[in-house]
Design an enzyme around this catalytic site. Structure first.
Site, PDB file in Angstrom:
ATOM      1  CG  HIS A 238      20.796 -71.166  55.713  1.00 29.49           C
ATOM      2  ND1 HIS A 238      20.861 -70.442  56.876  1.00 29.49           N
ATOM      3  CD2 HIS A 238      19.539 -71.676  55.664  1.00 29.49           C
ATOM      4  CE1 HIS A 238      19.693 -70.512  57.498  1.00 29.49           C
ATOM      5  NE2 HIS A 238      18.883 -71.259  56.776  1.00 29.49           N
TER       6      HIS A 238
ATOM      7  CE  LYS B 290      22.333 -66.433  56.964  1.00 28.05           C
ATOM      8  NZ  LYS B 290      21.688 -67.759  57.048  1.00 28.05           N
TER       9      LYS B 290
ATOM     10  CD  GLN C 134      26.166 -58.176  43.668  1.00 29.69           C
ATOM     11  OE1 GLN C 134      25.619 -57.102  43.563  1.00 29.69           O
ATOM     12  NE2 GLN C 134      27.473 -58.291  43.635  1.00 29.69           N
TER      13      GLN C 134
END
Length: 167
Positions: free
Chosen positions: A18, A67, A84
């Site tokens: 997400h 997150k 990444q």
């Protein structure tokens, strides 16, 4: 000064991704968020520059904000490695393909907030899902999606991977 905001979700289960994204000029609010985030890490959440490979940051300059606090070696590799790399690929392709305007290369920046589940178990699936979610988030931001019509159509199907209302 424009700010583009998008969201993307891809995959299922523990390897799902997400991504929330902000895109805009360095001289505007996105640039301020970029600078503030980079200069203000918190415990377990250390924003970092997205690179295609060491010493080659992606353009537009992109900040990765995790997150989920890194909880294991696999989770760290999935975040700092696979996720990444996926973000770098999606951003570079968006610039090269013209989804991002030419001035974004050196005058804009991007801030991504990325969910990589601490329970992830397939680093290649994490990569694929992050790539798809970031590509979707960039497109949604630049095309200002969802449209009003999409909101109306989606509302009867309200729900997310963690909760769907009854009735």
């Amino acid at each position: 000064m424009e700010m583009y905001i998008g969201e993307g979700f891809a995959g299922d289960g523990v390897n799902a991704s997400h991504i929330n994204i902000m895109i805009g000029p360095r001289s505007g609010v996105v640039g301020q968020a970029f600078s503030s985030s980079l200069a203000s890490p918190s415990q377990g959440h250390c924003p970092f520059m997205v690179v295609i490979k060491p010493n080659v940051p992606v353009k537009p300059m992109t900040l990765y904000v995790n997150k989920a606090e890194i909880s294991s070696e696999l989770h760290g590799n999935a975040t700092w490695g696979a996720s990444q790399a996926a973000i770098a690929k999606a951003v570079a392709e968006a610039l090269i393909e013209g989804l991002l305007p030419p001035e974004s290369e050196d005058e804009w920046c991007i801030v991504t907030a990325n969910w990589v589940n601490p329970g992830c178990n397939d680093i290649d699936e994490v990569y694929l899902n992050n790539y798809q979610a970031c590509t979707q988030a960039i497109r949604a931001a630049m095309e200002k999606l969802p449209t009003w019509h999409q909101l109306v159509q989606a509302l009867p199907q309200l729900g997310n991977p963690f909760y769907t209302p009854k009735g």
